[in-house]
Design an enzyme around this catalytic site. Structure first.
Site, PDB file in Angstrom:
ATOM      1  N   HIS A   1      14.848  -2.106   1.220  1.00  0.00           N
ATOM      2  CA  HIS A   1      16.249  -2.389   1.548  1.00  0.00           C
ATOM      3  C   HIS A   1      17.075  -1.183   1.116  1.00  0.00           C
ATOM      4  CE1 HIS A   1      16.077  -3.394  -2.688  1.00  0.00           C
ATOM      5  NE2 HIS A   1      17.397  -3.455  -2.743  1.00  0.00           N
TER       6      HIS A   1
ATOM      7  N   ASP B   1      19.166   2.435  -5.425  1.00  0.00           N
ATOM      8  CA  ASP B   1      18.034   2.693  -6.320  1.00  0.00           C
ATOM      9  C   ASP B   1      16.694   2.685  -5.594  1.00  0.00           C
ATOM     10  OD1 ASP B   1      18.622  -0.083  -6.051  1.00  0.00           O
ATOM     11  OD2 ASP B   1      17.362  -0.577  -7.768  1.00  0.00           O
ATOM     12  N   HIS B   2      16.697   2.267  -4.338  1.00  0.00           N
ATOM     13  CA  HIS B   2      15.443   2.200  -3.583  1.00  0.00           C
ATOM     14  C   HIS B   2      15.293   3.314  -2.545  1.00  0.00           C
ATOM     15  CE1 HIS B   2      13.936  -1.773  -5.033  1.00  0.00           C
ATOM     16  NE2 HIS B   2      15.197  -1.818  -5.439  1.00  0.00           N
TER      17      HIS B   2
ATOM     18  N   HIS C   1      17.344 -11.407  -0.944  1.00  0.00           N
ATOM     19  CA  HIS C   1      18.118 -10.536  -1.832  1.00  0.00           C
ATOM     20  C   HIS C   1      19.585 -10.577  -1.398  1.00  0.00           C
ATOM     21  CE1 HIS C   1      18.689  -7.554  -4.839  1.00  0.00           C
ATOM     22  NE2 HIS C   1      18.863  -6.528  -4.020  1.00  0.00           N
TER      23      HIS C   1
ATOM     24  N   ASP D   1      13.116  -6.252  -3.843  1.00  0.00           N
ATOM     25  CA  ASP D   1      14.065  -7.024  -4.648  1.00  0.00           C
ATOM     26  C   ASP D   1      14.273  -8.387  -4.005  1.00  0.00           C
ATOM     27  OD1 ASP D   1      14.275  -4.687  -6.041  1.00  0.00           O
ATOM     28  OD2 ASP D   1      16.452  -4.502  -5.873  1.00  0.00           O
TER      29      ASP D   1
END
Length: 309
Positions: free
Chosen positions: A64, A68-69, A141, A209
């Protein structure tokens, strides 16, 4: 089947990095193909610290588009070019991936030396990568995201005595295996005419997540490795779920119900210096629970069982 089927954890933290705990990135190596699941900030540096060559990355799967990803993409894509990459790169993700990756590429102000193919994956569709297949399902999420499953193809075990008994030449058996059928001397032969059984392929599921969701139980059923969001501990479960995450206890409950072989906890909140709280919580539910750690490598063993047909 693949000779190498290895997981390397490059970054295991969530949202905010800590010393020794970078942002989410997992390399899954199948022979000489490296598949990268998420690409948090600093992923290219983590590759350099690991035993995995980032130049062998063929496929990137983004769960996603929370920063942070995927904030590690501009640097990694740039470094590919600095190192003279010419091999195609595939980037996959949920709906919206094409627009998001175009934004990433707009940050790179020099010529990319290789071709980038971007695709938005469909839920529950099989994507064929020769040695393995990849599937995606929508998770739960705060932003639209996917959980992924990478499954090695099953191996059909050939019985040479069966081949002899029906007059099929041994030097054509691999052609028969690869094509599923083969015409010899005017007769059609099926792989099942000479098959002894099936050796199941290995499988890895990465939750991304997510809060706990029921579809994960079927998606991860009997998998060899489940890597699951374990952001917080059970004492603050409501907070974890409010922010679209799971606790270590919830991850373990999923692992138990899905009958997975091994659970790796992942995406730890920066509030935890000592992760044993999360590990002990998970092990109280599912004993085969482990902490993912940076630079931890895990080789998924080949299965020995043969499913007779």
């Amino acid at each position: 089947m693949a000779s190498t089927f290895k997981i390397t954890f490059l970054g295991t933290g969530g949202s905010v990095p800590k010393p020794g705990r970078g942002l989410p990135a997992i390399a899954v190596q199948v022979d000489n193909i490296v598949n990268l699941f998420d690409c948090g900030e600093g992923t290219q540096k983590q590759f350099m610290k690991s035993g995995v060559s980032f130049m062998n990355v063929k496929n990137i799967f983004i769960s996603h588009f929370h920063g942070d990803h995927f904030f590690g993409l501009p640097g990694l894509l740039s470094t590919f070019s600095f190192n003279g990459r010419i091999d195609d790169l595939n980037i996959f993700g949920p709906p919206g991936t094409i627009d998001e990756i175009k934004k990433v590429l707009s940050l790179i102000d020099f010529k990319i030396t290789y071709n980038i193919k971007i695709a938005e994956m469909e839920e529950n569709k099989k994507y064929d990568f020769d040695l393995f297949d990849v599937y995606a399902i929508k998770n739960d999420h705060t932003k639209y995201g996917y959980s992924y499953k990478l499954k090695e193809k099953d191996l059909i075990k050939i019985n040479r005595e069966k081949a002899d008994s029906i007059g099929f030449p041994k030097n054509k058996l691999e052609l028969l295996r690869n094509n599923g059928e083969y015409y010899y001397m005017g007769k059609r032969y099926s792989i099942w005419d000479v098959a002894d059984g099936i050796k199941p392929g290995r499988s890895i599921v990465y939750s991304g997540d997510t809060r706990p969701f029921n579809d994960m139980l079927k998606f991860a059923s009997n998998c060899d490795v489940l890597i699951h969001d374990s952001t917080m501990d059970a004492s603050i479960e409501n907070l974890a779920n409010e922010y679209g995450h799971s606790t270590a206890r919830q991850a373990a409950e999923i692992a138990l119900k899905a009958n997975v072989k091994r659970l790796f906890l992942f995406h730890y909140s920066s509030r935890y210096n000592d992760l044993n709280l999360l590990l002990n919580e998970a092990k109280s539910i599912f004993n085969d629970s482990y902490l993912s750690r940076e630079m931890l490598e895990f080789n998924v063993d080949k299965k020995t069982e043969l499913i007779k047909i």
